[in-house]
Design a protein around this motif. Structure first.
Motif, PDB file in Angstrom:
ATOM      1  N   TYR A   1       0.834  -1.202   0.000  1.00 59.04           N
ATOM      2  CA  TYR A   1       0.000   0.000   0.000  1.00 59.04           C
ATOM      3  C   TYR A   1       0.870   1.254   0.000  1.00 59.04           C
ATOM      4  CZ  TYR A   1      -3.129   3.681   1.594  1.00 59.04           C
ATOM      5  OH  TYR A   1      -3.812   4.863   1.705  1.00 59.04           O
ATOM      6  N   GLU A   2       0.584   2.183  -0.894  1.00 60.20           N
ATOM      7  CA  GLU A   2       1.419   3.383  -0.995  1.00 60.20           C
ATOM      8  C   GLU A   2       0.876   4.519  -0.134  1.00 60.20           C
ATOM      9  OE1 GLU A   2       2.071   4.313  -5.098  1.00 60.20           O
ATOM     10  OE2 GLU A   2       3.090   2.409  -5.469  1.00 60.20           O
ATOM     11  N   GLY A   3       0.768   4.270   1.119  1.00 57.96           N
ATOM     12  CA  GLY A   3       0.302   5.269   2.072  1.00 57.96           C
ATOM     13  C   GLY A   3       0.647   4.781   3.465  1.00 57.96           C
ATOM     14  N   VAL A   4       0.028   5.393   4.474  1.00 59.15           N
ATOM     15  CA  VAL A   4       0.354   5.025   5.855  1.00 59.15           C
ATOM     16  C   VAL A   4      -0.471   3.812   6.296  1.00 59.15           C
ATOM     17  CG1 VAL A   4       0.348   5.787   8.259  1.00 59.15           C
ATOM     18  CG2 VAL A   4       0.908   7.420   6.446  1.00 59.15           C
ATOM     19  N   SER A   5       0.199   2.774   6.730  1.00 56.57           N
ATOM     20  CA  SER A   5      -0.479   1.613   7.327  1.00 56.57           C
ATOM     21  C   SER A   5      -0.038   1.482   8.778  1.00 56.57           C
ATOM     22  CB  SER A   5      -0.071   0.321   6.627  1.00 56.57           C
ATOM     23  OG  SER A   5      -0.292   0.409   5.253  1.00 56.57           O
ATOM     24  N   VAL A   6      -0.973   1.112   9.622  1.00 55.26           N
ATOM     25  CA  VAL A   6      -0.611   0.800  11.005  1.00 55.26           C
ATOM     26  C   VAL A   6      -1.080  -0.619  11.313  1.00 55.26           C
ATOM     27  CG1 VAL A   6      -0.869   1.420  13.431  1.00 55.26           C
ATOM     28  CG2 VAL A   6      -0.771   3.226  11.711  1.00 55.26           C
ATOM     29  N   ILE A   7      -0.106  -1.481  11.582  1.00 53.12           N
ATOM     30  CA  ILE A   7      -0.408  -2.884  11.894  1.00 53.12           C
ATOM     31  C   ILE A   7      -0.263  -3.050  13.400  1.00 53.12           C
ATOM     32  CG2 ILE A   7       0.385  -5.254  11.583  1.00 53.12           C
ATOM     33  CD1 ILE A   7       1.436  -4.330   8.803  1.00 53.12           C
ATOM     34  N   ILE A   8      -1.284  -3.587  14.032  1.00 58.91           N
ATOM     35  CA  ILE A   8      -1.258  -3.696  15.501  1.00 58.91           C
ATOM     36  C   ILE A   8      -1.249  -5.164  15.942  1.00 58.91           C
ATOM     37  CG2 ILE A   8      -2.383  -3.000  17.659  1.00 58.91           C
ATOM     38  CD1 ILE A   8      -3.745  -0.753  16.160  1.00 58.91           C
ATOM     39  N   PRO A   9      -0.072  -5.749  16.188  1.00 54.46           N
ATOM     40  CA  PRO A   9      -0.036  -7.053  16.857  1.00 54.46           C
ATOM     41  C   PRO A   9      -0.397  -6.806  18.318  1.00 54.46           C
ATOM     42  CG  PRO A   9       2.097  -6.471  15.853  1.00 54.46           C
ATOM     43  CD  PRO A   9       1.276  -5.229  15.930  1.00 54.46           C
ATOM     44  N   ARG A  10      -1.444  -7.451  18.810  1.00 53.86           N
ATOM     45  CA  ARG A  10      -1.974  -7.078  20.129  1.00 53.86           C
ATOM     46  C   ARG A  10      -2.074  -8.295  21.041  1.00 53.86           C
ATOM     47  NH1 ARG A  10      -6.952  -3.554  19.687  1.00 53.86           N
ATOM     48  NH2 ARG A  10      -5.432  -1.910  20.097  1.00 53.86           N
ATOM     49  N   ARG A  11      -1.284  -8.286  22.094  1.00 52.97           N
ATOM     50  CA  ARG A  11      -1.370  -9.345  23.097  1.00 52.97           C
ATOM     51  C   ARG A  11      -0.772  -8.825  24.399  1.00 52.97           C
ATOM     52  NH1 ARG A  11       1.666 -13.981  24.093  1.00 52.97           N
ATOM     53  NH2 ARG A  11       2.852 -13.986  22.147  1.00 52.97           N
ATOM     54  N   GLN A  12      -1.409  -9.168  25.520  1.00 55.30           N
ATOM     55  CA  GLN A  12      -0.972  -8.614  26.807  1.00 55.30           C
ATOM     56  C   GLN A  12       0.449  -9.051  27.157  1.00 55.30           C
ATOM     57  OE1 GLN A  12      -3.788  -9.070  30.003  1.00 55.30           O
ATOM     58  NE2 GLN A  12      -2.390  -8.260  31.537  1.00 55.30           N
ATOM     59  N   CYS A  13       1.220  -8.117  27.689  1.00 54.82           N
ATOM     60  CA  CYS A  13       2.578  -8.394  28.187  1.00 54.82           C
ATOM     61  C   CYS A  13       2.499  -9.517  29.221  1.00 54.82           C
ATOM     62  CB  CYS A  13       3.132  -7.133  28.840  1.00 54.82           C
ATOM     63  SG  CYS A  13       4.604  -7.392  29.839  1.00 54.82           S
ATOM     64  N   ILE A  14       3.297 -10.579  29.023  1.00 52.55           N
ATOM     65  CA  ILE A  14       3.164 -11.724  29.936  1.00 52.55           C
ATOM     66  C   ILE A  14       3.618 -11.380  31.364  1.00 52.55           C
ATOM     67  CG2 ILE A  14       3.362 -13.484  28.118  1.00 52.55           C
ATOM     68  CD1 ILE A  14       6.249 -13.919  29.318  1.00 52.55           C
ATOM     69  N   GLN A  15       4.432 -10.347  31.493  1.00 55.77           N
ATOM     70  CA  GLN A  15       4.861  -9.934  32.843  1.00 55.77           C
ATOM     71  C   GLN A  15       3.708  -9.319  33.625  1.00 55.77           C
ATOM     72  OE1 GLN A  15       7.761 -10.234  34.428  1.00 55.77           O
ATOM     73  NE2 GLN A  15       8.997 -11.087  32.765  1.00 55.77           N
ATOM     74  N   THR A  16       2.653  -8.882  32.926  1.00 52.13           N
ATOM     75  CA  THR A  16       1.549  -8.205  33.625  1.00 52.13           C
ATOM     76  C   THR A  16       0.353  -9.131  33.834  1.00 52.13           C
ATOM     77  OG1 THR A  16       0.496  -7.423  31.594  1.00 52.13           O
ATOM     78  CG2 THR A  16       2.174  -5.987  32.572  1.00 52.13           C
ATOM     79  N   LEU A  17       0.512 -10.419  33.477  1.00 51.80           N
ATOM     80  CA  LEU A  17      -0.658 -11.316  33.575  1.00 51.80           C
ATOM     81  C   LEU A  17      -1.135 -11.494  35.014  1.00 51.80           C
ATOM     82  CD1 LEU A  17       0.242 -13.995  30.872  1.00 51.80           C
ATOM     83  CD2 LEU A  17      -1.482 -12.198  30.737  1.00 51.80           C
ATOM     84  N   ARG A  18      -0.220 -11.188  35.986  1.00 54.00           N
ATOM     85  CA  ARG A  18      -0.641 -11.303  37.386  1.00 54.00           C
ATOM     86  C   ARG A  18      -1.216  -9.991  37.917  1.00 54.00           C
ATOM     87  NH1 ARG A  18       3.839 -13.988  40.938  1.00 54.00           N
ATOM     88  NH2 ARG A  18       5.239 -13.675  39.196  1.00 54.00           N
TER      89      ARG A  18
END
Lengths: 197, 537
Positions: free
Chosen positions: B507-524
Motif C-alpha cells: 500500500y502506498e500510504g500510511v499503514s498501522v499494523i497492531i499485533p496485540r497481546r498482553q505483556c506476559i509480565q503483567t498477567l498477574r
C-alpha cells in the motif's frame, strides 16, 4: 561487624528477596546497611547483581570495592563466577548448582562446576532440588540465603524474623514454607562443611 | 523515629510527601520510575489524594506540575535524564516564569548507560536554566533535600532540580523522616502576569532570575550539604560531587585523609569555597559521577593557575560511572582484586521474555521482509528494542522516544521502500502520534508495526495511556480504517501475520499494523486483566 555480600543471578530469580530479608534483619538489629540493586533493562533475563553491605559502622560507598567482598551468594552457578574480582582472598563463594540456561552459548556444566570447585572457599548446593523437597521450587533463592547464612554476621533467628516480616502479607503458609527453605539451606551447607572436616 | 529502608528514589518520594506535596507528574523511565510508584503506593499519599497517575510523556508531566505550582500547591515532576530532553522547553521556561507553590524537578541520570542510550549530565541543564541543583550523597540527604527543596523553590521563586544517578536511585539505606507538613491551599500568583511569557514580561522575569544568582550562591555557601574540610597536606585538594564523595570516603576507611576536601552537593557552586581551594592547594582533583562539569568550569581554556585533574586529563576515565576502585586509582592507592573472571564466562544480555508477543511480531516481520532485504526497520524505545539482538536481528535503529515513525518517514521520503517503524503502545502515545500525523498529511508510504501489549513493559508494567483507545487515536490522526490491521501475535497466526504485513507493504500510504497481546509480565496484574476484559480487547 561487617558483611559485604555480592548477590548474583539472572533477572527474575529473586535476588532482591534475599537482599530484602537481610536488610530487614539488619534494620531490626540497628545495623547500618547499603544495598545497590539493578533495575531496568537487565531484569529482562540479563545477569543481575546486588551489592549488599551491612556494618556496625557507617558505610561510605553503595558499591563494594573489588577484592573486598566477604561472600558471593549466587542463585545460578555460572553467575557465581562473574564477580570473582570482587571477592576477598578469604571470601566465600556460595552458589546454587542448577543452571539457568537462557543463552545459546552457556558453557559446559562440567567446566563451570570445576571452576567453582577451584575456588579456595566454596559451597555449592542444588537449591532448586532442596526447595522442591521442603518448600516450593520458587524458594530456591531462600535456600541459598540459608546456605550462606553462617558466613553472614547476623543471627540466624534475625533472618527468620526478617523472612516473617517480608512474607507475612502473603499468609502463614508462605512464611513457613520460606522458613523451611532457609533452614534446609543452612543444614545442607553445614553438612558439606562437616564432611570436609 | 524508626528508620525506613528506602531506595534513593523512594527517599525522594517520601521527602516530597512529608513536605506537603500535592501532585507528582511523571512518565516511567529507569532509574526514576520508583519515585512515582512509591507515591502511588503510599498510604498517606492516597489518603491525601496526592496526584500520582502517569503522564503521557515528560513534557506533559513537567507542564502539569508547573500548572499545579501556578495554583499555589507543591508539585514535583520526575524523569530520567533523556526525559528531560523531551521536557526541556517547559523546563527552561519554568525558570523564567518562576513558581507560586514550590516546584521540584527530579532528574535521574544513568552514567554507564545501564538502561539508557546516553549518559548526559542533568547538572548541565540545571545550570542552563539557572536554577539551584541539589545532588544528594546518600538516601538521607535525598530525603532531607527534597523536603527542603519546596521551601527553597518558593523562597527564591525558581524551580529546584534534584539530580541523582543510578547508584543512588537504586540503592537502599536507612532514612529517618521529619514531621509531615500540611498541603498548601490553592492560591493565585501575586502578579497576574508572572506566567505570561510575552517578550516584554519574559525580559522582566529573566532579569529577576539573573538577580537571584548572588542569593543562590550565598545559600550554596551556607548549605549544610556543601562542606569544606581542611587538612594539612595541601599538595592536593579534592572536590567530590554528590555520590562521588562516598567513593572518596570508602578509600579512607583505613587511612587518614590528609587532603582538604570540598563535598559539593548544592549548586551554583559555593564560590568562596572554590576560591579557597584554588588559593590554598597546589593541585585540585575533581570527582564527578557524570560529565566533567565542574572540572571543565575550573580548568577553563587557558590552562593557567592551579592545575585541575579528573576526567579530562585521564586521571579518571572520561566516560562511565565512578566506583571506589576508579577513585582509588586516581589517588594512586593500590588495591588487590580477587580472582580474574574465568575464560569460560559468557555474557548474558537482556532478552525478550519467553512467550512475549513482540517475538511473534518480529518473526512475521522478518519473513515478510525477506524479499526486500535488510536495513529498513526503524525501532523505538522499549522491550522490542531487544529485537536488535540475535537471534532476531530485526531492527536497524533505536534513537529516542518516537523516532521510529519519523525516521521511517524520512527514509521513505529518500526512497528506501518499504520503510517500517516498530513502536510500542506506550511509546506511541508518548511521542509517536505527532510523527504519524506528519506521515498521514503527506501520505508517506510507511508501515508502522504498533506492537500493543497494554503496558509500559520495560520499566515494569506501568499503565499505558493508549489502553482502550488506540485505534480511535490512529483513525483520528487520519489513518484509513482499512489500513489499520489488528491481530493477535501467536505462532499459530504466523502465516496470516506475514500476509497482512506484505499486503500493507504494497500500500502506498500510511499503514498501522497492531499485533496485540498482553505483556506476559503483567498477567498477574489483576486490575489490568479485568480492564482488558471490560474493554473487550
Amino acid at each position: 561487624m561487617k558483611s559485604d555480600i555480592i548477590l548474583a543471578g539472572v533477572g527474575g530469580q529473586g535476588i532482591l528477596s534475599i537482599a530484602a530479608t537481610i536488610g530487614m534483619a539488619a534494620v531490626d538489629k540497628d545495623l547500618n546497611l547499603k544495598q545497590a540493586e539493578v533495575h531496568g533493562m537487565s531484569q529482562r533475563g540479563g545477569d543481575v547483581q546486588s551489592h549488599l553491605r551491612v556494618s556496625s559502622k557507617p558505610i561510605a560507598s553503595d558499591l563494594i570495592p573489588k577484592g573486598k567482598a566477604d561472600i558471593i551468594l549466587s542463585v545460578e552457578p555460572m553467575e557465581s563466577l562473574r564477580y570473582l574480582p570482587y571477592l576477598s582472598k578469604t571470601g566465600w563463594v556460595v552458589t546454587n548448582t542448577t543452571p539457568f540456561v537462557n543463552i545459546p552459548n552457556y558453557p559446559e556444566m562440567d567446566t563451570v562446576m570445576a571452576k567453582i570447585a577451584e575456588q579456595p572457599n566454596h559451597i555449592a548446593i542444588d537449591a532448586d532440588k532442596i526447595a522442591a523437597e521442603v518448600a516450593t521450587k520458587r524458594s530456591s533463592n531462600i535456600v541459598m540465603l540459608g546456605a550462606a547464612s553462617q558466613f553472614i554476621d547476623i543471627e540466624f533467628e534475625a533472618l527468620e524474623e526478617g523472612l516473617r516480616k517480608i512474607f507475612e502479607r502473603k499468609g502463614d503458609a508462605i512464611v513457613e514454607s520460606n522458613i523451611n527453605a532457609l533452614r534446609a539451606g543452612r543444614a545442607a551447607a553445614e553438612e558439606i562443611l562437616a564432611s570436609r572436616n | 523515629m524508626q528508620k525506613l529502608l528506602l531506595l534513593g528514589d523512594e527517599a525522594i518520594a517520601q521527602g516530597a510527601i512529608d513536605a506537603g506535596l500535592s501532585g507528582v507528574y511523571a512518565y516511567p523511565g529507569t532509574p526514576s520510575t520508583e519515585i512515582t510508584e512509591y507515591i502511588q503506593d503510599s498510604k498517606i499519599a492516597n489518603e491525601r489524594r496526592i496526584h500520582s497517575k502517569w503522564s503521557s510523556n515528560e513534557k506533559t508531566a513537567m507542564e502539569s506540575a508547573l500548572g499545579m505550582a501556578y495554583a499555589g500547591k507543591r508539585a514535583m515532576t520526575c524523569m530520567k535524564h533523556v526525559g528531560l530532553n523531551v521536557a526541556a522547553d517547559a523546563f527552561i521556561n519554568a525558570a523564567i516564569t518562576g513558581v507560586n507553590g514550590g516546584f521540584v524537578v527530579v532528574a535521574a541520570d544513568d552514567p554507564s548507560m545501564h538502561s539508557s542510550q546516553n549518559e548526559q549530565d542533568s547538572r548541565v541543564y540545571g545550570k542552563f536554566a539557572m536554577i539551584p541543583i541539589l545532588e544528594p550523597v546518600n538516601q538521607q540527604e535525598a530525603y532531607d533535600m527534597t523536603y527542603a527543596a519546596f521551601e527553597m523553590s518558593e523562597r527564591f521563586n525558581v524551580p529546584v532540580m534534584i539530580r541523582i544517578t543510578t547508584r543512588l536511585a537504586h540503592s537502599r539505606a536507612g532514612v529517618v523522616r521529619k514531621e509531615l507538613l500540611a498541603e498548601k491551599e490553592v492560591s493565585l500568583p501575586k502578579d497576574p502576569t508572572q506566567f505570561v511569557l510575552l517578550p516584554s514580561i519574559a525580559r522582566r522575569n529573566y532579569k529577576k532570575l539573573i538577580e537571584t544568582r548572588p542569593d543562590l550562591e550565598k545559600i550554596s555557601m551556607e548549605s549544610p550539604y556543601n562542606t569544606y574540610t581542611d587538612a594539612p597536606d595541601r599538595s592536593l585538594g579534592i572536590i567530590a560531587c554528590g555520590i562521588a564523595h562516598n567513593y572518596l570516603m570508602e578509600n579512607f576507611q583505613d587511612r587518614e585523609l590528609n587532603h582538604p576536601v570540598l563535598k559539593l552537593s548544592q549548586y551554583p557552586m559555593p564560590r568562596k569555597d572554590i576560591e579557597r581551594m584554588v588559593e590554598e592547594c597546589d593541585k585540585i582533583l575533581v570527582l564527578e559521577d557524570g560529565y566533567p562539569v565542574i572540572e571543565e568550569l575550573l580548568k577553563g581554556y587557558q590552562e593557567a593557575g592551579t592545575p585541575v585533574t579528573g576526567r579530562l586529563d585521564g586521571t579518571l576515565p572520561r566516560d562511565g560511572e565512578l566506583t571506589p576502585n576508579i577513585v582509588a586509582n586516581s589517588l594512586g592507592f593500590p588495591f588487590e582484586e580477587g580472582a580474574d573472571v574465568p575464560d569460560l564466562m559468557v555474557g548474558r544480555p537482556p532478552a525478550m521474555c519467553k512467550g512475549c508477543g513482540h517475538i511473534d511480531a518480529y518473526q512475521a516481520l522478518n519473513i515478510a521482509l525477506e524479499e526486500h532485504g535488510p536495513g529498513r526497520v526503524f525501532a523505538d524505545i522499549g522491550c522490542y528494542t531487544l529485537g536488535a539482538l540475535p537471534p532476531y536481528n530485526a531492527v536497524n535503529s533505536c534513537v529516542d522516544m518516537g523516532a521510529s515513525i519519523t525516521m521511517a518517514k524520512g527514509a521513505a521520503d529518500a526512497g528506501l521502500l518499504p520503510a517500517v517503524a516498530v513502536i510500542g503502545d506506550s511509546t506511541f502515545t508518548h511521542s509517536g502520534m505527532t510523527g504519524l500525523l506528519d506521515a498521514v498529511n503527506e501520505k508517506t508510504p510507511i508501515t508502522v508495526i504498533l506492537s500493543d501489549n497494554y503496558t509500559t513493559g520495560m520499566t515494569g508494567g506501568q499503565d499505558s495511556q493508549a489502553l482502550g483507545h488506540l485505534e480511535q487515536i490512529i483513525e483520528g490522526l487520519g489513518v484509513e480504517p482499512e489500513h489499520i490491521r489488528v491481530f493477535k501475535p501467536t505462532a499459530a497466526n504466523l502465516d496470516d501475520m506475514v500476509n497482512i504485513i506484505k499486503e500493507e507493504f504494497a500500500y502506498e500510504g500510511v499503514s498501522v499494523i497492531i499485533p496485540r497481546r498482553q505483556c506476559i509480565q503483567t498477567l498477574r496484574n489483576k486490575s489490568l486483566v479485568m480492564k482488558v476484559k471490560e474493554l473487550g480487547l
